[in-house]
Design a protein around this motif. Structure first.
Motif, PDB file in Angstrom:
ATOM      1  N   ASP A  49      53.620 -66.706 -19.246  1.00  0.00           N
ATOM      2  CA  ASP A  49      52.763 -66.825 -18.065  1.00  0.00           C
ATOM      3  C   ASP A  49      51.334 -66.391 -18.381  1.00  0.00           C
ATOM      4  O   ASP A  49      50.374 -66.988 -17.895  1.00  0.00           O
ATOM      5  CB  ASP A  49      53.313 -65.974 -16.909  1.00  0.00           C
ATOM      6  CG  ASP A  49      54.602 -66.562 -16.343  1.00  0.00           C
ATOM      7  OD1 ASP A  49      54.935 -67.715 -16.712  1.00  0.00           O
ATOM      8  OD2 ASP A  49      55.271 -65.873 -15.554  1.00  0.00           O
ATOM      9  N   SER A  50      51.204 -65.332 -19.185  1.00  0.00           N
ATOM     10  CA  SER A  50      49.861 -64.850 -19.512  1.00  0.00           C
ATOM     11  C   SER A  50      49.095 -65.855 -20.357  1.00  0.00           C
ATOM     12  O   SER A  50      47.892 -66.058 -20.160  1.00  0.00           O
ATOM     13  CB  SER A  50      49.946 -63.507 -20.252  1.00  0.00           C
ATOM     14  OG  SER A  50      50.557 -62.549 -19.412  1.00  0.00           O
ATOM     15  N   VAL A  51      49.790 -66.496 -21.297  1.00  0.00           N
ATOM     16  CA  VAL A  51      49.133 -67.501 -22.135  1.00  0.00           C
ATOM     17  C   VAL A  51      48.660 -68.667 -21.270  1.00  0.00           C
ATOM     18  O   VAL A  51      47.531 -69.137 -21.382  1.00  0.00           O
ATOM     19  CB  VAL A  51      50.088 -68.013 -23.244  1.00  0.00           C
ATOM     20  CG1 VAL A  51      49.514 -69.236 -23.946  1.00  0.00           C
ATOM     21  CG2 VAL A  51      50.353 -66.896 -24.253  1.00  0.00           C
ATOM     22  N   ALA A  71      44.567 -58.517 -17.811  1.00  0.00           N
ATOM     23  CA  ALA A  71      45.262 -57.232 -17.668  1.00  0.00           C
ATOM     24  C   ALA A  71      45.162 -56.750 -16.230  1.00  0.00           C
ATOM     25  O   ALA A  71      46.144 -56.274 -15.648  1.00  0.00           O
ATOM     26  CB  ALA A  71      44.658 -56.207 -18.636  1.00  0.00           C
ATOM     27  N   THR A  72      43.971 -56.890 -15.626  1.00  0.00           N
ATOM     28  CA  THR A  72      43.784 -56.466 -14.234  1.00  0.00           C
ATOM     29  C   THR A  72      44.696 -57.257 -13.305  1.00  0.00           C
ATOM     30  O   THR A  72      45.370 -56.692 -12.443  1.00  0.00           O
ATOM     31  CB  THR A  72      42.313 -56.683 -13.808  1.00  0.00           C
ATOM     32  OG1 THR A  72      41.478 -56.040 -14.766  1.00  0.00           O
ATOM     33  CG2 THR A  72      42.048 -56.129 -12.423  1.00  0.00           C
ATOM     34  N   ARG A  73      44.719 -58.568 -13.509  1.00  0.00           N
ATOM     35  CA  ARG A  73      45.535 -59.414 -12.629  1.00  0.00           C
ATOM     36  C   ARG A  73      47.019 -59.099 -12.763  1.00  0.00           C
ATOM     37  O   ARG A  73      47.752 -59.098 -11.777  1.00  0.00           O
ATOM     38  CB  ARG A  73      45.337 -60.885 -12.977  1.00  0.00           C
ATOM     39  CG  ARG A  73      43.991 -61.422 -12.560  1.00  0.00           C
ATOM     40  CD  ARG A  73      43.879 -62.854 -13.003  1.00  0.00           C
ATOM     41  NE  ARG A  73      42.486 -63.262 -13.043  1.00  0.00           N
ATOM     42  CZ  ARG A  73      42.084 -64.433 -13.534  1.00  0.00           C
ATOM     43  NH1 ARG A  73      42.955 -65.283 -14.036  1.00  0.00           N
ATOM     44  NH2 ARG A  73      40.811 -64.747 -13.531  1.00  0.00           N
ATOM     45  N   SER A  74      47.472 -58.863 -14.002  1.00  0.00           N
ATOM     46  CA  SER A  74      48.897 -58.620 -14.198  1.00  0.00           C
ATOM     47  C   SER A  74      49.259 -57.152 -14.028  1.00  0.00           C
ATOM     48  O   SER A  74      50.423 -56.789 -14.152  1.00  0.00           O
ATOM     49  CB  SER A  74      49.321 -59.069 -15.604  1.00  0.00           C
ATOM     50  OG  SER A  74      49.075 -60.434 -15.757  1.00  0.00           O
ATOM     51  N   LYS A  75      48.219 -56.304 -13.787  1.00  0.00           N
ATOM     52  CA  LYS A  75      48.425 -54.868 -13.601  1.00  0.00           C
ATOM     53  C   LYS A  75      49.157 -54.249 -14.791  1.00  0.00           C
ATOM     54  O   LYS A  75      50.133 -53.513 -14.629  1.00  0.00           O
ATOM     55  CB  LYS A  75      49.188 -54.604 -12.293  1.00  0.00           C
ATOM     56  CG  LYS A  75      48.436 -55.152 -11.079  1.00  0.00           C
ATOM     57  CD  LYS A  75      49.164 -54.844  -9.776  1.00  0.00           C
ATOM     58  CE  LYS A  75      48.359 -55.257  -8.571  1.00  0.00           C
ATOM     59  NZ  LYS A  75      48.177 -56.732  -8.455  1.00  0.00           N
ATOM     60  N   VAL A  76      48.686 -54.598 -15.987  1.00  0.00           N
ATOM     61  CA  VAL A  76      49.205 -53.947 -17.200  1.00  0.00           C
ATOM     62  C   VAL A  76      48.003 -53.418 -17.981  1.00  0.00           C
ATOM     63  O   VAL A  76      46.887 -53.889 -17.791  1.00  0.00           O
ATOM     64  CB  VAL A  76      50.023 -54.917 -18.090  1.00  0.00           C
ATOM     65  CG1 VAL A  76      51.261 -55.427 -17.363  1.00  0.00           C
ATOM     66  CG2 VAL A  76      49.173 -56.073 -18.586  1.00  0.00           C
ATOM     67  N   PRO A  77      48.240 -52.427 -18.875  1.00  0.00           N
ATOM     68  CA  PRO A  77      47.125 -51.921 -19.682  1.00  0.00           C
ATOM     69  C   PRO A  77      46.555 -53.026 -20.571  1.00  0.00           C
ATOM     70  O   PRO A  77      47.275 -53.953 -20.956  1.00  0.00           O
ATOM     71  CB  PRO A  77      47.765 -50.811 -20.527  1.00  0.00           C
ATOM     72  CG  PRO A  77      49.037 -50.461 -19.833  1.00  0.00           C
ATOM     73  CD  PRO A  77      49.492 -51.704 -19.141  1.00  0.00           C
ATOM     74  N   LEU A  78      45.259 -52.902 -20.870  1.00  0.00           N
ATOM     75  CA  LEU A  78      44.576 -53.891 -21.703  1.00  0.00           C
ATOM     76  C   LEU A  78      45.303 -54.113 -23.028  1.00  0.00           C
ATOM     77  O   LEU A  78      45.491 -55.254 -23.463  1.00  0.00           O
ATOM     78  CB  LEU A  78      43.135 -53.419 -21.951  1.00  0.00           C
ATOM     79  CG  LEU A  78      42.266 -54.290 -22.855  1.00  0.00           C
ATOM     80  CD1 LEU A  78      42.124 -55.686 -22.294  1.00  0.00           C
ATOM     81  CD2 LEU A  78      40.885 -53.644 -23.030  1.00  0.00           C
ATOM     82  N   GLY A  79      45.740 -52.971 -23.654  1.00  0.00           N
ATOM     83  CA  GLY A  79      46.416 -53.083 -24.950  1.00  0.00           C
ATOM     84  C   GLY A  79      47.696 -53.907 -24.863  1.00  0.00           C
ATOM     85  O   GLY A  79      48.023 -54.687 -25.764  1.00  0.00           O
ATOM     86  N   THR A  80      48.399 -53.762 -23.742  1.00  0.00           N
ATOM     87  CA  THR A  80      49.639 -54.520 -23.546  1.00  0.00           C
ATOM     88  C   THR A  80      49.331 -56.016 -23.476  1.00  0.00           C
ATOM     89  O   THR A  80      49.996 -56.839 -24.117  1.00  0.00           O
ATOM     90  CB  THR A  80      50.333 -54.073 -22.238  1.00  0.00           C
ATOM     91  OG1 THR A  80      50.546 -52.676 -22.301  1.00  0.00           O
ATOM     92  CG2 THR A  80      51.643 -54.807 -22.032  1.00  0.00           C
ATOM     93  N   MET A  81      48.303 -56.341 -22.696  1.00  0.00           N
ATOM     94  CA  MET A  81      47.947 -57.750 -22.549  1.00  0.00           C
ATOM     95  C   MET A  81      47.547 -58.340 -23.902  1.00  0.00           C
ATOM     96  O   MET A  81      47.955 -59.448 -24.258  1.00  0.00           O
ATOM     97  CB  MET A  81      46.810 -57.896 -21.526  1.00  0.00           C
ATOM     98  CG  MET A  81      46.400 -59.325 -21.244  1.00  0.00           C
ATOM     99  SD  MET A  81      47.760 -60.426 -20.793  1.00  0.00           S
ATOM    100  CE  MET A  81      48.187 -59.832 -19.148  1.00  0.00           C
ATOM    101  N   LYS A  82      46.751 -57.582 -24.663  1.00  0.00           N
ATOM    102  CA  LYS A  82      46.329 -58.086 -25.976  1.00  0.00           C
ATOM    103  C   LYS A  82      47.525 -58.337 -26.866  1.00  0.00           C
ATOM    104  O   LYS A  82      47.616 -59.368 -27.539  1.00  0.00           O
ATOM    105  CB  LYS A  82      45.374 -57.087 -26.651  1.00  0.00           C
ATOM    106  CG  LYS A  82      43.964 -57.149 -26.099  1.00  0.00           C
ATOM    107  CD  LYS A  82      43.001 -56.326 -26.940  1.00  0.00           C
ATOM    108  CE  LYS A  82      41.590 -56.449 -26.385  1.00  0.00           C
ATOM    109  NZ  LYS A  82      40.628 -55.599 -27.084  1.00  0.00           N
ATOM    110  N   SER A  83      48.476 -57.410 -26.869  1.00  0.00           N
ATOM    111  CA  SER A  83      49.603 -57.618 -27.784  1.00  0.00           C
ATOM    112  C   SER A  83      50.507 -58.748 -27.291  1.00  0.00           C
ATOM    113  O   SER A  83      51.042 -59.506 -28.085  1.00  0.00           O
ATOM    114  CB  SER A  83      50.358 -56.316 -28.065  1.00  0.00           C
ATOM    115  OG  SER A  83      50.983 -55.888 -26.899  1.00  0.00           O
TER     116      SER A  83
END
Lengths: 267, 186
Positions: B143-145, B159-171
């Motif tokens: 979904d993020s991709v 990251a803001t939209r999915s409410k996860v930390p930036l590092g999580t979104m990057k990985s």
């Protein structure tokens, strides 16, 4: 020399660039690399091939016809501007609810300027340069309901008449529009319709008589128009003519209004 | 209008090459055949009709000026065109980024609301392969991709939209990209 790990990172950067997740600075850096090194260009091209098929999912949406006109003017092309127009202004002209909404809810001036924006024309933006070049009229029925709005584009010698509320007519009858100069006899402007905008070309003698002292009126005539050259049926609506001194301000507002309306999606 | 059939792709390649030779009729025809697709791309990212139209205009004036640099051996015309419009739309989004970050309600509004292929959209063989590889990803990561591709959002915004930390979104995204590469190369 790059280690395998560096290559992996670089490759990811190119992938991130193509996906579109990099911020402005990082994007600019990759874009610069693509311009200057073949390796970067090749890596980005590869990722484009991988990811771009996702755009198959995006539905096509027809842009306004004026976009091509602007491109055409920007580039000063010689090819006829109509070369791309398969369905001229489809989304707008055929949008009856929009016209009705405008006719009822918006001032005649707003309609006027919407028309000016919507009609493709060759001049570059701003759409309205000489605000003195337009006149408008709200043609009201006796009960006070607006029947039509008329916009006169003096520079292009044309008038657009837009129905606001459908008017009931006996079968075999049609509305005819007249210009009545102060103290003069009605002059036929042309046949209009109850349910669709009509564009009428104005000849120079008619143009010269447009102004705040003249009236527009609609009478009920046989299909094809009055046989006598003068109104023969009842006058069902009339309105005075006014100029549009602050046209430029309105054009912006109306453009905004229009842009917010129906998105003209097509698949 | 289909831009996915092999015959149409060939025709678009020809038109873009002709455009590169200053053939105005070819350019007009190219616009006629591709502008609604590119407008769809811009509108999906910018979500504002007049802004999307401005970007579309910029895109085609750039097409006219840069068409001579198009090389059909490297990319198909439609990929070249969509890439150009995406790049212009993303650049425009980045200009607005600060304004968006100042107003979180606007960020919420930009969440993609078309998670599945548009009804009636025609898809290519390449799309089928990519879809197959996307299906193999973890749902959240997939979904993020997709969100990233369709909305042009930055890592921060995602990251803001999915409410996860930036590092999580990057990985998530990086892992997905690597998995996609491996899958597509099989």
């Amino acid at each position: 020399m790059n280690t395998p790990a560096d290559e992996g990172n670089d490759n990811l950067r190119y992938a991130e660039y193509v996906l579109g997740v990099l911020d402005a600075d990082a994007r600019a850096a990759v874009a610069q690399e693509v311009q200057t090194t073949d390796e970067a260009a090749a890596a980005v091209a590869l990722w484009q091939r991988r990811l771009m098929p996702l755009s198959d999912e995006i539905a096509s949406v027809t842009p306004g016809a004026y976009v091509w006109v602007r491109i055409h003017d920007d580039l000063q092309l010689d090819v006829p501007v109509a070369a791309t127009r398969t369905q001229p202004s489809k989304g707008l002209w055929n949008n009856l609810p929009l016209w009705h909404w405008l006719g009822i809810g918006a001032s005649a001036l707003a309609v006027a300027l919407l028309v000016v924006i919507a009609l493709p024309h060759r001049e570059t933006a701003p759409a309205v340069t000489a605000s003195a070049g337009y006149m408008v009229s709200t043609i009201q029925q006796d009960n006070g309901v607006t029947g039509w709005t008329a916009t006169m584009d003096l520079d292009r010698a044309r008038m657009v008449v837009v129905p606001a509320a459908p008017v009931a007519l006996a079968s075999g009858r049609a509305p005819e529009l007249w210009l009545i100069p102060q103290g003069g006899k009605p002059i036929s402007v042309g046949m209009i319709t109850r349910d669709a905008p009509t564009t009428i070309t104005l000849d120079s003698s008619l143009l010269a008589k447009l102004g705040p002292t003249a009236l527009l009126a609609v009478s009920v005539e046989p299909i094809g128009g009055s046989p006598t050259g003068q109104p023969t049926g009842a006058v069902i609506a009339k309105g005075s003519i006014s100029g549009s001194p602050d046209a430029h301000d309105h054009v912006v507002r109306v453009a905004t209004t229009f842009n917010g309306m129906g998105d003209g999606r097509s698949v | 209008m289909s831009v996915t059939s092999p015959a149409e792709r060939e025709e678009l390649n020809r038109l873009l090459i002709q455009t590169g030779r200053n053939d105005q009729k070819a350019f007009a025809e190219l616009y006629k055949r591709t502008s609604s697709k590119l407008f769809g791309v811009c509108l999906r990212m910018l979500r504002d009709r007049s802004e999307a139209e401005e970007v579309l205009q910029e895109t085609y004036t750039t097409v006219w000026r840069r068409a001579a640099g198009f090389d059909a051996a490297k990319a198909s015309a439609i990929t070249w065109l969509i890439t150009l419009s995406r790049n212009k739309a993303i650049d425009r989004l980045r200009q607005h980024r600060e304004e968006l970050m100042d107003d979180p309600s606007k960020l919420e509004q930009t969440v993609d609301d078309q998670p599945t292929p548009a009804a009636g959209a025609e898809t290519s063989q390449e799309y089928g392969r990519l879809q197959h590889c996307l299906d193999a990803l973890e749902p959240q990561q997939r979904d993020s991709v997709r969100e990233a591709f369709f909305t042009g959002a930055t890592y921060n915004e995602l990251a803001t939209r999915s409410k996860v930390p930036l590092g999580t979104m990057k990985s998530w995204i990086r892992r997905s990209l690597m998995q996609l590469r491996v899958c597509l190369e099989q």
